[in-house]
Design an enzyme around this catalytic site. Structure first.
Site, PDB file in Angstrom:
ATOM      1  N   GLN A  69       0.826  -1.215   0.000  1.00  0.00           N
ATOM      2  CA  GLN A  69       0.000   0.000   0.000  1.00  0.00           C
ATOM      3  C   GLN A  69       0.863   1.269   0.000  1.00  0.00           C
ATOM      4  OE1 GLN A  69      -3.008   0.818  -0.575  1.00  0.00           O
ATOM      5  NE2 GLN A  69      -3.839  -1.242  -0.774  1.00  0.00           N
ATOM      6  N   SER A  70       2.014   1.201  -0.635  1.00  0.00           N
ATOM      7  CA  SER A  70       2.942   2.327  -0.641  1.00  0.00           C
ATOM      8  C   SER A  70       2.353   3.576  -1.314  1.00  0.00           C
ATOM      9  CB  SER A  70       4.208   1.892  -1.389  1.00  0.00           C
ATOM     10  OG  SER A  70       4.986   3.010  -1.732  1.00  0.00           O
ATOM     11  N   ASN A  71       2.396   4.690  -0.605  1.00  0.00           N
ATOM     12  CA  ASN A  71       2.012   5.977  -1.208  1.00  0.00           C
ATOM     13  C   ASN A  71       3.053   6.406  -2.241  1.00  0.00           C
ATOM     14  OD1 ASN A  71      -0.325   6.559   0.507  1.00  0.00           O
ATOM     15  ND2 ASN A  71       1.165   6.828   2.152  1.00  0.00           N
ATOM     16  N   ALA A  73       4.823   4.432  -4.149  1.00  0.00           N
ATOM     17  CA  ALA A  73       4.629   3.681  -5.393  1.00  0.00           C
ATOM     18  C   ALA A  73       3.501   4.309  -6.211  1.00  0.00           C
ATOM     19  CB  ALA A  73       4.311   2.218  -5.068  1.00  0.00           C
TER      20      ALA A  73
END
Ligand SMILES: *Cc1c(COP(=O)(O)O)cnc(C)c1O
Length: 323
Positions: A69-71, A73
């Site tokens: 859930q990387s912001n 990325a």
């Protein structure tokens, strides 16, 4: 140093009042959650420098990594889409992760998503292998480190620090303390560096959501500062920074009920959205420090709101609503 213009900056600074809390200091928020819709948050300031480099070097494909859930990325995927560059994301998590929140937006942006588990080896190695594969097919690929947090990316937060100095003049105010989240610590490194170049007058506080104080101070920050020295020709060696690691809680991206309770209170009284992974934990930390009188000498505190609204997964939303 050249950079692209992708973010809506300068971001505004607002004072925060909670109806039910009598804070012993003035608390202001710099709205880096308003750097853009898809670009919301702190990563876009770093990506303005990193994608400038990509364009200068004729890069066809960028590769980066993060949690599922990387912001970072998501912001990278959307910026790459805007610039017509292919994007490959190496995301650590369960292979059956739901296509929701940031992971949905990554795919909407057309990024190539590779979800990896422990058995797939080190994510940095997976990125290197991917780069070799792409180059064997004629691509010109560039790896963007986790969080965009190298010396070049962190220059975006030196600029943010300078933006704060200008806003202090305009607003006729002086912030004695600047607080931000510390994850991969590029945002923190940039603020620390900017502060040192301006004479080191402010307290810079990083609230860790990931690592121990020692790890941030000894392992994470120094190489980024060294790279900024190389890029700018300055020689910042000693710097003033405080790391709080009391608010990591159950660990990265894991929430406690009291944090959810706090987020609910805060959002419903301010209309400013916090996320459970980063800004919710940091703001919980700020209120704890203030209400426990640990920061009684401080007068004007500025928190950098680093975004994260897309980080809410179904599981976390349910946890908040069940609180
Ligand atoms: C990535 C991120 C952070 C942490 O920034 P770093 O530069 O990695 O320390 C804080 N808040 C949000 C919302 C983020 O996405």
């Amino acid at each position: 140093m050249k950079k692209l213009s992708l973010a809506n900056t300068p971001t505004r600074i607002e004072e925060i009042q909670l109806m039910d809390a009598d804070l012993p200091a003035h608390l202001y928020i710099k709205r880096d959650d308003m750097t853009g819709v898809g670009f919301t948050g702190n990563k876009i300031r770093k990506l303005e420098y990193l994608f400038q480099k990509a364009l200068d070097e004729g890069i066809t494909d960028v590769i980066t990594r993060g949690a599922v859930q990387s912001n970072h990325a998501r912001a990278t995927a959307l910026a790459a889409a805007r610039l017509g560059i292919n994007c490959h994301l190496v995301l650590q998590g369960h292979r059956d992760s739901k296509d929701e929140a940031n992971l949905f937006l990554d795919q909407l942006a057309g990024a190539h998503v590779h979800i990896i588990g422990r058995e797939d080896g080190y994510p940095d190695q997976v990125m290197e292998d991917l780069k070799k594969d792409l180059e064997a097919k004629g691509a010109h690929a560039m790896i963007i480190p986790v969080g965009g947090s190298n010396g070049l990316g962190s220059m975006g937060y030196v600029d943010c620090f300078n933006e704060i100095l200008e806003q202090e003049e305009e607003m006729n105010i002086s912030f004695d303390t600047v607080v931000c989240v510390a994850g991969s610590a590029g945002m923190l490194a940039g603020l620390v560096y900017g502060n040192e170049l301006a004479g080191g007058k402010k307290d810079i506080v990083g609230i860790s959501v990931l690592d121990s104080k020692e790890t941030v101070l000894e392992k994470t920050l120094p190489p980024i500062i060294d790279e900024m020295n190389e890029l700018t020709g300055n020689h910042v060696a000693n710097y003033n920074v405080t790391i709080l690691d009391d608010y990591v809680g159950l660990g990265y991206a894991k929430s406690r009920p009291e944090e959810m309770e706090f987020i609910w209170d805060f959002v419903s009284q301010t209309g400013i959205i916090l996320d459970p992974v980063y800004t919710g934990k940091a703001m919980y930390g700020i209120f704890s420090e203030l209400l426990e009188q640990h920061w009684s000498e401080k007068e004007n505190i500025l928190f950098i709101h680093s975004g994260g609204a897309f980080g809410w997964t179904r599981e976390q939303m349910e946890m908040l609503l069940r609180k």
